[in-house]
Enzyme design. Structure first.
Site, PDB file in Angstrom:
ATOM      1  N   HIS B 116     -20.371 -40.521  29.452  1.00 23.12           N
ATOM      2  CA  HIS B 116     -20.679 -39.067  30.127  1.00 23.12           C
ATOM      3  C   HIS B 116     -21.561 -38.359  29.255  1.00 23.12           C
ATOM      4  CE1 HIS B 116     -19.019 -35.136  31.615  1.00 23.12           C
ATOM      5  NE2 HIS B 116     -19.504 -35.495  32.592  1.00 23.12           N
ATOM      6  N   LYS B 118     -25.397 -36.993  27.570  1.00 22.67           N
ATOM      7  CA  LYS B 118     -26.710 -36.703  28.157  1.00 22.67           C
ATOM      8  C   LYS B 118     -27.284 -36.143  26.982  1.00 22.67           C
ATOM      9  CE  LYS B 118     -23.320 -34.165  30.725  1.00 22.67           C
ATOM     10  NZ  LYS B 118     -23.124 -35.195  31.616  1.00 22.67           N
ATOM     11  N   ASP B 123     -38.334 -39.474  17.926  1.00 21.71           N
ATOM     12  CA  ASP B 123     -38.827 -39.733  16.855  1.00 21.71           C
ATOM     13  C   ASP B 123     -37.908 -39.589  15.751  1.00 21.71           C
ATOM     14  OD1 ASP B 123     -41.176 -39.910  18.226  1.00 21.71           O
ATOM     15  OD2 ASP B 123     -41.803 -37.528  17.862  1.00 21.71           O
TER      16      ASP B 123
END
Ligand SMILES: [Zn+2]
Ligand SMILES: [Zn+2]
Lengths: 172, 172
Positions: B116, B118, B123
């Site tokens: 779930h 996100k 870098d």
């Protein structure tokens, strides 16, 4: 520096009774492991640390322990405001009914737009945010993250957004 | 101090062509408003700022502009790793197929447990996280938050969690 913590789910299943009763003289009789600090007990511990206010913006709220924490804060006199998604207050296991009945102020974001937030601001200075919904599935079964911080530059925008959404959903 | 930014959705709909072609000599002919900075153009701008690596952990990925940004970074030589939820790679509009065909390394988190997350790490030093899925609905229609920070104490745990999930889902 200001508090910055991140924890991940799923977490081990362990007893969280100590978060609710830190001063208990009796060992907990439940069958779960004890003395284990988990992502969930840390999350509950942060919520229980609120001393004056809790502003909560959650799209789904079915987790019983999280509801117990909110009710305990309310009993302790912490000012609580909950903003939730109307579509989800009627789902099985929703804790919103019990929370409302306890006299806690709940507003439903009834717009066409889906309220997908899951954040809390404690005492106007601590932010809890992340991917985690306040459901049982999320805590026991999903890969999720929670971020806790007192960093004013991160807390401030969430305070403003909460107030904006709260005012926009004034039922009167 | 380190970068700390928060932005909220839904956002106005506006052209984001300038994020992809900042040096274009020609005005964009599309019918959307121009010269407007939105939450979405800021998100795209952060993603496009990656110069060496992008580690992305998203449960759904159907947004064309976000896919375009990832493909542009890949073409520029940025090392990209994407971890996604198997259940969602086959849904309508998923950009994962196009991303795979371009030669970008994608791993599916195929476990029973729902991925779930996100979040993205750019870098190895900038974190983008929040409630926002990389879908069109999320960006245009949901109330969502995105937090961007270079704060090492917040970035570090996400780098470690990405690596842990990446290794755990090695297809070999
Ligand atoms: Zn117990
Ligand atoms: Zn345009």
């Amino acid at each position: 520096g200001p508090l910055k913590e991140v924890f991940f789910f799923p977490t081990e299943v362990a007893c969280t009774e100590h978060v609710f009763n830190p001063d208990s003289l009796f060992p907990c009789p439940c069958p779960l492991p004890h003395g284990v600090e988990t992502s969930f007990s840390r999350l509950l511990g942060h919520i229980m640390s609120a001393s004056s206010s809790l502003d909560l913006c959650v799209f789904a709220f079915t987790n019983f322990s999280l509801s117990r924490a909110v009710l305990a804060l309310h009993e302790r006199g912490v000012a609580i405001r909950i903003l939730t998604d109307m579509d989800y207050t009627l789902i099985t296991g929703s804790q919103i009914g019990a929370i409302r009945r306890a006299g806690i102020c709940v507003r439903c974001d009834c717009g066409a737009v889906h309220m997908h937030h899951k954040f809390a601001v404690l005492d106007g200075r601590r932010l809890i945010t992340g991917s985690l919904n306040w459901t049982l599935t999320a805590i026991q079964s999903n890969k999720e993250n929670v971020l806790v911080t007192d960093e004013p530059d991160l807390v401030r925008p969430f305070i403003a957004e909460f107030q904006r959404l709260w005012d926009a959903n004034d039922p009167i």
